[in-house]
Design a protein around this motif. Sequence first.
Motif, mmCIF file in Angstrom:
data_model
loop_
_atom_site.group_PDB
_atom_site.id
_atom_site.type_symbol
_atom_site.label_atom_id
_atom_site.label_comp_id
_atom_site.label_asym_id
_atom_site.label_seq_id
_atom_site.Cartn_x
_atom_site.Cartn_y
_atom_site.Cartn_z
ATOM 1 N N TYR A 209 0.812 -1.219 0.000
ATOM 2 C CA TYR A 209 0.000 0.000 0.000
ATOM 3 C C TYR A 209 0.843 1.265 0.000
ATOM 4 C CZ TYR A 209 -4.345 -2.557 0.684
ATOM 5 O OH TYR A 209 -5.430 -3.363 0.498
ATOM 6 N N ILE A 210 2.070 1.206 0.496
ATOM 7 C CA ILE A 210 2.958 2.367 0.473
ATOM 8 C C ILE A 210 4.042 2.195 -0.588
ATOM 9 C CG2 ILE A 210 4.606 3.749 1.797
ATOM 10 C CD1 ILE A 210 1.660 4.070 2.596
ATOM 11 N N GLY A 211 4.602 1.014 -0.692
ATOM 12 C CA GLY A 211 5.713 0.791 -1.610
ATOM 13 C C GLY A 211 5.362 1.046 -3.069
ATOM 14 N N LEU A 212 4.218 0.545 -3.518
ATOM 15 C CA LEU A 212 3.867 0.718 -4.927
ATOM 16 C C LEU A 212 3.569 2.181 -5.266
ATOM 17 C CD1 LEU A 212 3.391 -0.372 -7.726
ATOM 18 C CD2 LEU A 212 1.057 -1.011 -7.042
ATOM 19 N N PRO A 213 2.740 2.899 -4.494
ATOM 20 C CA PRO A 213 2.552 4.324 -4.811
ATOM 21 C C PRO A 213 3.856 5.121 -4.759
ATOM 22 C CG PRO A 213 0.840 3.574 -3.316
ATOM 23 C CD PRO A 213 1.844 2.467 -3.404
ATOM 24 N N THR A 214 4.718 4.803 -3.792
ATOM 25 C CA THR A 214 6.001 5.507 -3.693
ATOM 26 C C THR A 214 6.858 5.231 -4.922
ATOM 27 O OG1 THR A 214 5.963 5.421 -1.274
ATOM 28 C CG2 THR A 214 8.098 5.774 -2.324
ATOM 29 N N ALA A 215 6.939 3.961 -5.314
ATOM 30 C CA ALA A 215 7.726 3.601 -6.487
ATOM 31 C C ALA A 215 7.204 4.302 -7.738
ATOM 32 C CB ALA A 215 7.703 2.082 -6.684
ATOM 33 N N ALA A 216 5.875 4.369 -7.886
ATOM 34 C CA ALA A 216 5.293 4.992 -9.076
ATOM 35 C C ALA A 216 5.554 6.494 -9.110
ATOM 36 C CB ALA A 216 3.790 4.715 -9.114
ATOM 37 N N LEU A 217 5.480 7.156 -7.951
ATOM 38 C CA LEU A 217 5.742 8.595 -7.909
ATOM 39 C C LEU A 217 7.206 8.903 -8.196
ATOM 40 C CD1 LEU A 217 3.586 9.664 -4.838
ATOM 41 C CD2 LEU A 217 3.256 10.370 -7.215
ATOM 42 N N ILE A 218 8.108 8.090 -7.661
ATOM 43 C CA ILE A 218 9.532 8.283 -7.959
ATOM 44 C C ILE A 218 9.776 8.104 -9.458
ATOM 45 C CG2 ILE A 218 11.866 7.430 -7.539
ATOM 46 C CD1 ILE A 218 10.856 6.500 -4.770
ATOM 47 N N LEU B 143 17.610 13.705 2.112
ATOM 48 C CA LEU B 143 16.875 14.932 1.817
ATOM 49 C C LEU B 143 16.963 15.280 0.333
ATOM 50 C CD1 LEU B 143 15.450 17.600 2.733
ATOM 51 C CD2 LEU B 143 17.753 18.510 3.129
ATOM 52 N N THR B 144 18.142 15.174 -0.237
ATOM 53 C CA THR B 144 18.332 15.462 -1.659
ATOM 54 C C THR B 144 17.458 14.554 -2.518
ATOM 55 O OG1 THR B 144 20.612 16.142 -1.243
ATOM 56 C CG2 THR B 144 20.035 15.584 -3.514
ATOM 57 N N PHE B 145 17.336 13.297 -2.105
ATOM 58 C CA PHE B 145 16.507 12.338 -2.838
ATOM 59 C C PHE B 145 15.034 12.729 -2.766
ATOM 60 C CE2 PHE B 145 13.957 8.371 -2.309
ATOM 61 C CZ PHE B 145 13.961 7.970 -3.634
ATOM 62 N N TYR B 146 14.519 12.984 -1.581
ATOM 63 C CA TYR B 146 13.090 13.260 -1.433
ATOM 64 C C TYR B 146 12.674 14.560 -2.106
ATOM 65 C CZ TYR B 146 12.162 9.277 1.529
ATOM 66 O OH TYR B 146 12.004 7.993 1.993
ATOM 67 N N ARG B 147 13.566 15.508 -2.164
ATOM 68 C CA ARG B 147 13.216 16.773 -2.812
ATOM 69 C C ARG B 147 12.942 16.612 -4.304
ATOM 70 N NH1 ARG B 147 17.316 21.049 0.235
ATOM 71 N NH2 ARG B 147 15.830 21.682 1.861
ATOM 72 N N ARG B 148 13.311 15.482 -4.878
ATOM 73 C CA ARG B 148 13.055 15.244 -6.293
ATOM 74 C C ARG B 148 11.575 14.997 -6.586
ATOM 75 N NH1 ARG B 148 13.497 15.805 -10.018
ATOM 76 N NH2 ARG B 148 14.075 14.085 -11.338
#
Length: 436
Positions: free
Chosen positions: A16-25, A196-201
């Motif tokens: 429920y979290i991993g797939l939406p996160t992967a798709a947004l990245i 932080l640098t990663f999430y700001r993307r």
Amino acid sequence: MPIEHDTRVAVIGLGYIGLPTAALIARSGMKVLGVDVTPHVVETVNSGRVHIEEVDLDGLVQGVVARGTLRASLEIEPADVFVIAVPTPVSENHAPDISFVLAAARTIAPVLAAGNVVILESTSPVGTTEAVRDALQALRPDLRMPGTAANGAGNGPDISIAYCPERVLPGRILIELVNNDRCIGGITPRCARKALTFYRRFVRGECITTNARAAEMVKLVENSYRDVNIAFANELSVIADTMGIDVWEVIRLANRHPRVNILQPGPGVGGHCIAVDPWFLVHGDPTNSRIIRTAREVNLAKTDYVVEQASRLIDDHPGAQVACLGLAFKPNIDDFRESPALEVAQRLAKRYGARIRLVEPYAQALPATFDGTGATLIDIDDAIETCGVFVALVDHDVFKSVPLDERSDKAVYDTRGMWPDQPASATPHMALRRAG
């Protein structure tokens, strides 16, 4: 490690979290590999489809898979950033189980390289991020881990490890993953800056750095705060019921006070977060977590109370079929994890067998736990036509239009306050119609 479009990201766990996160990245342009242990999940994602219900997720996954920025696999591959998003359940005695997290660490260890970033997103007891660091250090002594003495890696680049929990609402996951503030805790300040640098993307909300242990506790505190406040509402509903008072009216009027905001009671508390995370704090300091433990016990006891109140109503109508409305842990989603509605329905099905009819618009079939009970899955129109007793457990939008007001001939136990026109009454049968 510069976070560019050609950055490779591996997301471990496609739930429920991993797939939406992967798709947004992947939507941000980075190349994402989603790793899961379930072949069906991998096959579904690679076909551009989804295995979970979440608003707009199907279209997003279809798009990023078609563009080639997201693919899924059963096997890990080298990457620049590793995001761990696996379950962290509790045992029967409420002890946290981080075995899936440590298994994920063992999975990525063979492909780690100097300069990689490892981020844990799974809700975890305080100290888990350091446990991941220690597990990786044991498996890869050739690499220097943060917060440890220099070893085989010399003074070269080391592995950065951080913790960044999600704080999203099912049904709004894609919106909130992007727009909510993120709390990023590094084992060292350098680790926090790398994460932080990663999430700001791909995050528009403010990204705030701290240390890993503080970030771990922040997540637990957020959900424990909500659990304590829900426990107050649930306890209040039982007190009002025994006094013959309409709890919904009491809460509505009390909330007109400028500094009062009582939440809505229900049949308990569900979901993987609020129903589970407080136990992590209790386990970490059982002596001093008295209010948190009591809140958990109150919310668990509310489910028992609902079963007994519903049973009273059913026993008073021995010839009637019973419709249990909802199995999910919250409205308008298909997530049944730790759902008190599901538990109530299961216990009623075991007690009353084929008299129980389950109405859950977000389920294609009943969970296997109903096998042998005789309970069946029907739609809301069939329930209105065939059932004389209604036990409302989840306030799905589709249920709110059901005509169960004072003119209805149905016997109703409404645990969600969906039908405010039902009158409270001093008689036990009618009082059940308005019970919290």
